[in-house]
Design an enzyme around this catalytic site. Structure first.
Site, mmCIF file in Angstrom:
data_model
loop_
_atom_site.group_PDB
_atom_site.id
_atom_site.type_symbol
_atom_site.label_atom_id
_atom_site.label_comp_id
_atom_site.label_asym_id
_atom_site.label_seq_id
_atom_site.Cartn_x
_atom_site.Cartn_y
_atom_site.Cartn_z
ATOM 1 N N HIS A 106 0.830 -1.206 0.000
ATOM 2 C CA HIS A 106 0.000 0.000 0.000
ATOM 3 C C HIS A 106 0.863 1.253 0.000
ATOM 4 O O HIS A 106 1.867 1.331 0.696
ATOM 5 C CB HIS A 106 -0.905 0.030 1.238
ATOM 6 C CG HIS A 106 -1.906 -1.071 1.269
ATOM 7 N ND1 HIS A 106 -3.163 -0.932 0.743
ATOM 8 C CD2 HIS A 106 -1.822 -2.341 1.730
ATOM 9 C CE1 HIS A 106 -3.826 -2.076 0.907
ATOM 10 N NE2 HIS A 106 -3.032 -2.939 1.499
ATOM 11 N N ASP B 106 13.619 -6.549 6.685
ATOM 12 C CA ASP B 106 14.131 -5.216 6.371
ATOM 13 C C ASP B 106 14.294 -5.087 4.859
ATOM 14 O O ASP B 106 15.012 -5.866 4.233
ATOM 15 C CB ASP B 106 15.476 -5.018 7.073
ATOM 16 C CG ASP B 106 16.013 -3.604 6.940
ATOM 17 O OD1 ASP B 106 15.546 -2.856 6.067
ATOM 18 O OD2 ASP B 106 16.932 -3.268 7.706
#
Length: 374
Positions: free
Chosen positions: A133, A302
């Site tokens: 998103h 990450d």
């Protein structure tokens, strides 16, 4: 909240050299066969700056070249046994945007509104789906209470009742307290039996030990049972001891006996009554199930800008299904997600927060950081 889908496509593995054959397959172990067959949706939130979607897609493609199973499909071999087809058909990759700020969208409680933040889970053939998103404002936190003072006298008390030099673990103490509080809130009949089902990872329990990197399921279940009257009348270490003994009994011998049993019982349906839970049931009453995600390295994911600021499960409307997660606060506390019927929830919350704790002092910290889900 409105979610606008920009694109939806299949992403396939990216191989540096010649790609492997797509006719290979991986057989499922007995532990794969008897565990849940369902998609589990989770939510990650990252602080900016975040990498472009194209970079995340490329990283996903490279990861799929190593973990081909995620880009494959479930199927069956010539004997009808379930397998993973290593056909590299790919995973679903969705790019979307939200019409409001993240701090207005993602709360700390799983709710039905979160289901629009991930792809549909019904009738999906892809083992993995990823939805990214573009969100206007990222969550900056706030409104959280600091840790309360601890009382180490409660730890000495727990050790004495445990009968060892070690107190009950944080997990055992916390689940024991939740078990009692939920049972009390449910207003169960005193003569009724309630049980807690706990998933037990066999990697450290099998001898020789199985590496943590083992790819696949290696889980069986421990069952702690008690009469309602006994559970509520006895002090907290009574419940903690029941949990401790149930989990300790799922040991090397137990796992190997299950493997021996499975080797003699070839048909999958012979295994179903022993271990498989019906994940379509939405009510576990009068029982509970506890899924501990405390040792999963979720916060190590990450993409180049640091680990996630928030990790949480999406909406899981199964009454009595408890999730334990390491808190995104990063202070070693635990977030607990407890779906209960709304009319029972107020009693549960009140009793949980104000009752006296009788086990380890660690739990004082945990209970103040609970994130309740209704």
């Amino acid at each position: 909240m409105k979610v606008k889908i920009g694109s939806s496509k299949l992403v396939k593995p990216f191989y540096e050299g010649n790609p492997p054959l797509t006719t290979d397959y991986m057989p499922l172990s007995v532990f794969d066969k008897v565990t849940y067959d369902q998609h589990v949706a989770v939510i990650y939130a990252y602080r900016p700056p975040t990498p472009p979607n194209a970079m995340i897609e490329l990283g996903l493609r490279k990861a799929l070249a190593v973990y081909r199973e995620w880009a494959g499909r479930l199927g069956k071999d010539s004997s009808g046994e379930p397998i993973i087809l290593l056909n590299d058909e790919g995973v679903r990759f969705v790019e979307a945007s939200v019409d409001r700020a993240l701090d207005e969208t993602v709360t700390f409680v799983p709710s039905a509104s979160l289901t629009s933040l991930h792809p549909n889970l019904e009738g999906v053939v892809e083992p993995v789906q990823v939805q990214i998103h573009e969100i206007l404002v990222w969550l900056n936190g706030g409104g959280l209470h600091g840790p309360p003072p601890s009382d180490r006298r409660t730890r000495d008390k727990a050790s004495a009742i445990n009968g060892t030099n070690k107190p009950f673990s944080t997990f055992e103490s916390l689940v024991a307290h939740l078990w009692r509080a939920i049972t009390k809130a449910r207003c169960l009949n005193g003569l009724e039996t309630t049980q807690v089902r706990v998933s037990v990872d066999g990697r450290a329990r099998l001898n020789p030990r199985v590496p943590n990197e083992y790819f696949g399921n290696l889980v069986l279940w421990a069952f702690a049972k008690a009469k309602v009257d006994d559970l509520l009348r006895e002090p907290l270490p009574y419940a903690a001891k029941l949990l401790h003994e149930a989990v300790m009994n799922v040991n090397d011998k137990y796992f190997k006996s299950f493997i021996d049993f499975a080797n003699h019982k070839v048909r999958q349906e012979d295994l179903v009554p022993n271990a498989v839970a019906d994940t379509k049931e939405s009510i576990l009453w009068p029982n509970l199930e506890v899924d501990s995600w405390l040792r999963f390295p979720f916060y190590d994911l990450d993409f180049g800008g640091g680990g996630p600021y928030i990790f949480m499960p999406s909406f899981s409307p199964t009454e009595g299904m408890i999730f334990l997660l390491p808190s995104f606060i990063g202070d070693g506390s635990i977030d607990v997600f407890v779906p209960l019927f709304r009319e029972k929830f107020d009693n549960f919350q009140t009793d949980l927060l104000f009752s006296r704790l009788e086990c380890t002092s660690k739990i004082d910290l945990c209970l103040k950081k609970l994130h309740f889900g209704a």
